[in-house]
Design a protein around this motif. Structure first.
Motif, PDB file in Angstrom:
ATOM      1  N   GLY A   1       0.820  -1.201   0.000  1.00 51.85           N
ATOM      2  CA  GLY A   1       0.000   0.000   0.000  1.00 51.85           C
ATOM      3  C   GLY A   1       0.848   1.242   0.000  1.00 51.85           C
ATOM      4  O   GLY A   1       2.068   1.192  -0.185  1.00 51.85           O
ATOM      5  N   ASN A   2       0.203   2.397   0.199  1.00 49.25           N
ATOM      6  CA  ASN A   2       0.885   3.687   0.207  1.00 49.25           C
ATOM      7  C   ASN A   2       1.007   4.209   1.635  1.00 49.25           C
ATOM      8  O   ASN A   2       0.131   3.990   2.472  1.00 49.25           O
ATOM      9  CB  ASN A   2       0.133   4.709  -0.637  1.00 49.25           C
TER      10      ASN A   2
ATOM     11  N   GLN B   1       0.048   5.901   7.545  1.00 44.17           N
ATOM     12  CA  GLN B   1      -1.011   6.020   6.541  1.00 44.17           C
ATOM     13  C   GLN B   1      -2.048   6.976   7.104  1.00 44.17           C
ATOM     14  O   GLN B   1      -2.732   6.651   8.073  1.00 44.17           O
ATOM     15  CB  GLN B   1      -1.627   4.659   6.227  1.00 44.17           C
ATOM     16  N   GLY B   2      -2.143   8.182   6.530  1.00 39.63           N
ATOM     17  CA  GLY B   2      -3.015   9.204   7.086  1.00 39.63           C
ATOM     18  C   GLY B   2      -2.552   9.580   8.481  1.00 39.63           C
ATOM     19  O   GLY B   2      -1.392   9.937   8.693  1.00 39.63           O
ATOM     20  N   ASN B   3      -3.463   9.472   9.449  1.00 37.68           N
ATOM     21  CA  ASN B   3      -3.138   9.818  10.835  1.00 37.68           C
ATOM     22  C   ASN B   3      -2.766   8.603  11.670  1.00 37.68           C
ATOM     23  O   ASN B   3      -2.694   8.690  12.898  1.00 37.68           O
ATOM     24  CB  ASN B   3      -4.339  10.516  11.488  1.00 37.68           C
TER      25      ASN B   3
ATOM     26  N   LEU C   1       3.130   1.027  12.048  1.00 41.12           N
ATOM     27  CA  LEU C   1       4.056   0.208  12.831  1.00 41.12           C
ATOM     28  C   LEU C   1       5.122  -0.444  11.953  1.00 41.12           C
ATOM     29  O   LEU C   1       5.911  -1.260  12.436  1.00 41.12           O
ATOM     30  CB  LEU C   1       3.324  -0.861  13.652  1.00 41.12           C
ATOM     31  N   PHE C   2       5.171  -0.076  10.673  1.00 37.32           N
ATOM     32  CA  PHE C   2       6.220  -0.563   9.786  1.00 37.32           C
ATOM     33  C   PHE C   2       7.264   0.536   9.600  1.00 37.32           C
ATOM     34  O   PHE C   2       6.949   1.726   9.599  1.00 37.32           O
ATOM     35  CB  PHE C   2       5.643  -0.979   8.435  1.00 37.32           C
ATOM     36  N   ARG C   3       8.515   0.109   9.426  1.00 37.90           N
ATOM     37  CA  ARG C   3       9.637   1.035   9.311  1.00 37.90           C
ATOM     38  C   ARG C   3      10.520   0.641   8.137  1.00 37.90           C
ATOM     39  O   ARG C   3      10.564  -0.528   7.746  1.00 37.90           O
ATOM     40  CB  ARG C   3      10.511   1.018  10.578  1.00 37.90           C
TER      41      ARG C   3
ATOM     42  N   VAL D   1      10.857  14.163   5.559  1.00 40.39           N
ATOM     43  CA  VAL D   1       9.598  13.859   6.233  1.00 40.39           C
ATOM     44  C   VAL D   1       8.462  14.251   5.283  1.00 40.39           C
ATOM     45  O   VAL D   1       8.485  15.315   4.678  1.00 40.39           O
ATOM     46  CB  VAL D   1       9.488  14.635   7.558  1.00 40.39           C
ATOM     47  N   GLY D   2       7.493  13.381   5.131  1.00 39.92           N
ATOM     48  CA  GLY D   2       6.396  13.620   4.202  1.00 39.92           C
ATOM     49  C   GLY D   2       6.557  12.907   2.876  1.00 39.92           C
ATOM     50  O   GLY D   2       5.623  12.900   2.060  1.00 39.92           O
ATOM     51  N   SER D   3       7.723  12.304   2.625  1.00 40.76           N
ATOM     52  CA  SER D   3       7.941  11.607   1.368  1.00 40.76           C
ATOM     53  C   SER D   3       6.964  10.444   1.213  1.00 40.76           C
ATOM     54  O   SER D   3       6.630   9.751   2.176  1.00 40.76           O
ATOM     55  CB  SER D   3       9.377  11.070   1.293  1.00 40.76           C
ATOM     56  N   LYS D   4       6.526  10.220  -0.006  1.00 39.12           N
ATOM     57  CA  LYS D   4       5.581   9.150  -0.310  1.00 39.12           C
ATOM     58  C   LYS D   4       6.313   7.823  -0.421  1.00 39.12           C
ATOM     59  O   LYS D   4       7.397   7.747  -1.000  1.00 39.12           O
ATOM     60  CB  LYS D   4       4.837   9.447  -1.609  1.00 39.12           C
ATOM     61  N   VAL D   5       5.719   6.779   0.154  1.00 39.72           N
ATOM     62  CA  VAL D   5       6.253   5.425   0.080  1.00 39.72           C
ATOM     63  C   VAL D   5       5.207   4.525  -0.555  1.00 39.72           C
ATOM     64  O   VAL D   5       4.057   4.508  -0.109  1.00 39.72           O
ATOM     65  CB  VAL D   5       6.639   4.887   1.475  1.00 39.72           C
TER      66      VAL D   5
END
Length: 314
Positions: free
Chosen positions: A207-208, A263-265, A269-271, A306-310
């Motif tokens: 997912g994103n 994801q959103g707010n 728990l993934f890094r 910070v804020g970069s899309k994954v």
């Protein structure tokens, strides 16, 4: 209690504190007005992309109130120096607020946290990729990073600069779990590709998400379920300020760097993080996180905001 507005840059965050009436009239440091809905500490946090956050306990949540009005500061010589801060720890959203071990509440940082503050500002090496240098020892970080024997690694999982003509914009991180590769899209039709280890069967995800926080040598707070599954892990955790965990350092599974994915707010728990087991790269062995060779984690960390899309492919 009023306080001057402070701008503190570390791991992509700026901290804005409420100013007194005198400051708001332009007789002090930078002032802000028209702000409501502050968090627990009466401060407003801003990342490198301009988004605002408030603190609730040990979590940093998007700020949805009126945007602040910031007035121009007087000459730098008249602005008092502010105490540095460091990035929040998101590993346990339910944990109480924490400070770095040994650091005074507001006067400054301990030597170890000061070293972390310096580490997160490490500039990337934009020269040609020389594996002997790229995977050599790093002695000037918070903790020494041993050289990685890249000659024993499948070349497909070593750092590479590649051409890119895909649909994602520069700054996007793309993780391909099947190929065990992570790609950072760059400007000019180029990208950087790294080998990664991913979640084993039953622990994978897709997912994103966005990079919500970045930390150098972070503490690790494994979920209670993970501790219950592993008696060995139960013997390795210590009681830290935010609960049972492992302090950042050479025996910490998150390694030299960690990027926290939301994801959103909600914290996923993934890094994306370094590892104590570099030869697990190219395999599906983790509990869902995306692990990298420490040298690669440091390199990616220095290039990501910070804020970069994954994007984790299915």
């Amino acid at each position: 209690m009023s306080a001057p507005i402070r701008r503190l840059f570390l791991a992509g965050f700026t901290v804005l504190a409420l100013a007194s009436t005198a400051h708001a009239q332009g007789r002090g440091p930078v002032a802000a007005s028209g702000i409501d809905g502050f968090g627990d500490d009466g401060q407003l946090y801003q990342d490198q992309n301009g988004a605002f956050y408030v603190r609730r306990g040990d979590r940093y949540l998007p700020y949805t109130g009126r945007p602040p009005v910031v007035r121009t500061a007087p000459p730098a010589a008249s602005v008092p120096q502010a105490a540095p801060v460091y990035a929040p720890d998101y590993d346990d959203p339910a944990a109480p607020p924490r400070r770095a071990a040994g650091a005074p509440p507001a006067e400054g940082l301990s030597p170890i946290e000061a070293a972390k503050a310096k580490a997160v500002l490490r500039a990337p090496d934009d020269g040609p990729i020389d594996y002997a240098k790229a995977y050599g020892p790093i002695q000037d970080d918070v903790f020494p990073v041993q050289a990685f024997n890249y000659k024993k690694m499948n070349p497909a999982f070593l750092r590479q600069e590649i051409a890119y003509n895909g649909p994602y914009e520069p700054g996007t991180i793309i993780v391909d779990p099947r190929a065990h590769q992570l790609t950072l899209v760059e400007q000019g039709g180029r990208a950087r590709r790294y080998g990664v280890g991913v979640g084993k069967q039953g622990f994978s995800w897709s997912g994103n998400a966005t990079v919500n926080s970045k930390q150098a040598w972070p503490d690790w707070y494994p979920p209670k379920e993970m501790i219950a599954r592993s008696p060995k892990l139960a013997s390795e955790v210590d009681k830290l300020q935010s609960g049972l965990g492992v302090e950042g350092g050479l025996r910490n599974p998150l390694g030299a760097r960690a990027m926290y994915l939301w994801q959103g707010n909600k914290d996923t728990l993934f890094r994306i993080h370094g590892t104590l087991e570099p030869f697990s790269i190219g395999k599906s062995v983790s509990s869902g996180c995306i692990r990298m060779i420490n040298q690669d984690a440091i390199d990616l960390f220095s290039r990501v905001n910070v804020g970069s899309k994954v994007v984790v492919l299915n």
